[in-house]
Design an enzyme around this catalytic site. Structure first.
Site, PDB file in Angstrom:
ATOM      1  N   ASP A 142       0.718  -1.297   0.037  1.00 25.93           N
ATOM      2  CA  ASP A 142       0.073   0.020  -0.137  1.00 25.93           C
ATOM      3  C   ASP A 142       0.945   1.181   0.049  1.00 25.93           C
ATOM      4  O   ASP A 142       1.706   1.426   0.998  1.00 25.93           O
ATOM      5  CB  ASP A 142      -0.727  -0.088   1.245  1.00 25.93           C
ATOM      6  N   LYS A 169       3.522   0.576   3.051  1.00 21.09           N
ATOM      7  CA  LYS A 169       3.381  -0.262   3.808  1.00 21.09           C
ATOM      8  C   LYS A 169       3.301  -1.627   3.043  1.00 21.09           C
ATOM      9  O   LYS A 169       2.739  -1.674   2.040  1.00 21.09           O
ATOM     10  CB  LYS A 169       1.795  -0.221   4.455  1.00 21.09           C
ATOM     11  N   ASP A 172      -7.220   3.050  -0.784  1.00 21.00           N
ATOM     12  CA  ASP A 172      -6.922   2.525   0.654  1.00 21.00           C
ATOM     13  C   ASP A 172      -8.459   2.436   1.440  1.00 21.00           C
ATOM     14  O   ASP A 172      -8.700   1.511   2.067  1.00 21.00           O
ATOM     15  CB  ASP A 172      -6.120   3.261   1.308  1.00 21.00           C
ATOM     16  N   ARG A 173      -9.259   3.574   1.185  1.00 25.30           N
ATOM     17  CA  ARG A 173     -10.595   3.338   1.772  1.00 25.30           C
ATOM     18  C   ARG A 173     -11.211   2.272   1.394  1.00 25.30           C
ATOM     19  O   ARG A 173     -12.002   1.690   2.215  1.00 25.30           O
ATOM     20  CB  ARG A 173     -11.259   5.020   1.584  1.00 25.30           C
TER      21      ARG A 173
END
Length: 255
Positions: free
Chosen positions: A6, A13, A100-101
């Site tokens: 990510d 990450k 990401d959400r």
């Protein structure tokens, strides 16, 4: 073995998944460090999956670097979609939502199949609510601690820059400490109100907390409550789930 990455606004990450089991995870600041960390954990993954939330340049560098390090290993890119695994996006144009959400919601919803409120405390703090049928109701985006403090430093004459600290005072005794205390209080208050509203609407709802600044928000979401799940790799779990479901795009160009 899936290498899941990510690309956030502040950090990269990564996690390795052996089947659905988490084999290792970490966070770094450079593309080279990310590839080195993955290589140290496994000789070669069977696939690489990327959530390009932040810099497109980092995303392209990671895709290129992974291709050079592991020739022939397929690479995939996550996109925000209109629906996935029973979850329905609330946006008219799903592509405008940070991936990401979306991945965090996919994972939270798929895990419990109940109303969920997902709080992601990163560079920005996001809060998203999903009802019991899997319909996203909408969300909130709040400046994170560093953004809020930086905004005050840039826009006022006497505040000046002040670095965030681990121990945030309730009451500041210097201008910098007052800015820090006020910024954290504002974030906690907004998240507490959003979570309280969600719980008022959904007594069977579950709250998921993730993100690098999640420690600031434990009290705001009542950590320790059985209805709260704290998962630092929620987005990466969602990325792995979407890979298993065939919901990722094969990498073929600039993300």
């Amino acid at each position: 073995m899936l290498a899941a990455i990510d690309i956030g606004n502040s950090r990269l990450k990564w996690a390795l998944f052996d089947g659905t089991a988490l084999r290792g995870a970490g966070a770094v600041t450079t593309v080279a460090d990310c590839l080195e960390a993955l290589a140290a954990e496994a000789d070669a993954p069977s696939a690489v999956a990327l959530a390009p939330t932040g810099s497109p340049e980092h995303a392209q560098a990671l895709l290129s670097g992974a291709g050079e390090r592991w020739p022939g290993v397929p690479r995939f890119v996550a996109r925000t979609r209109a629906r996935c695994a029973g979850l329905v996006n609330a946006y008219q144009d799903p592509a405008t939502m940070g991936v990401d959400r979306w991945l965090a919601m996919v994972e939270a919803w798929s895990t419990v199949r109940l109303p969920v409120c997902v709080v992601d405390a990163g560079t920005a703090v996001t809060v998203d609510a999903v009802d019991g049928a899997g319909q996203q109701l909408g969300g909130l985006i709040i400046p994170g601690q560093a953004l809020m403090m930086g905004s005050l430093a840039r826009s006022t004459a006497r505040v000046g820059a002040h670095a965030a600290t681990d121990a945030v005072p309730r009451w500041g005794r210097s201008t910098g400490a007052c800015v820090e205390a006020g910024s954290v209080a504002a974030i906690r208050g907004a998240v507490r109100e959003a979570v309280a509203g969600f719980r008022a609407d959904f007594q069977d709802g579950r709250v998921f907390l993730t993100g690098g600044d999640r420690g600031l928000l434990h009290g705001a979401v009542h950590a320790g409550d059985d209805s709260v799940t704290i998962d630092p790799v929620l987005v990466l779990r969602g990325l792995e789930r979407c890979w298993r479901l065939g919901q990722l795009d094969a990498a073929g160009g600039t993300p």
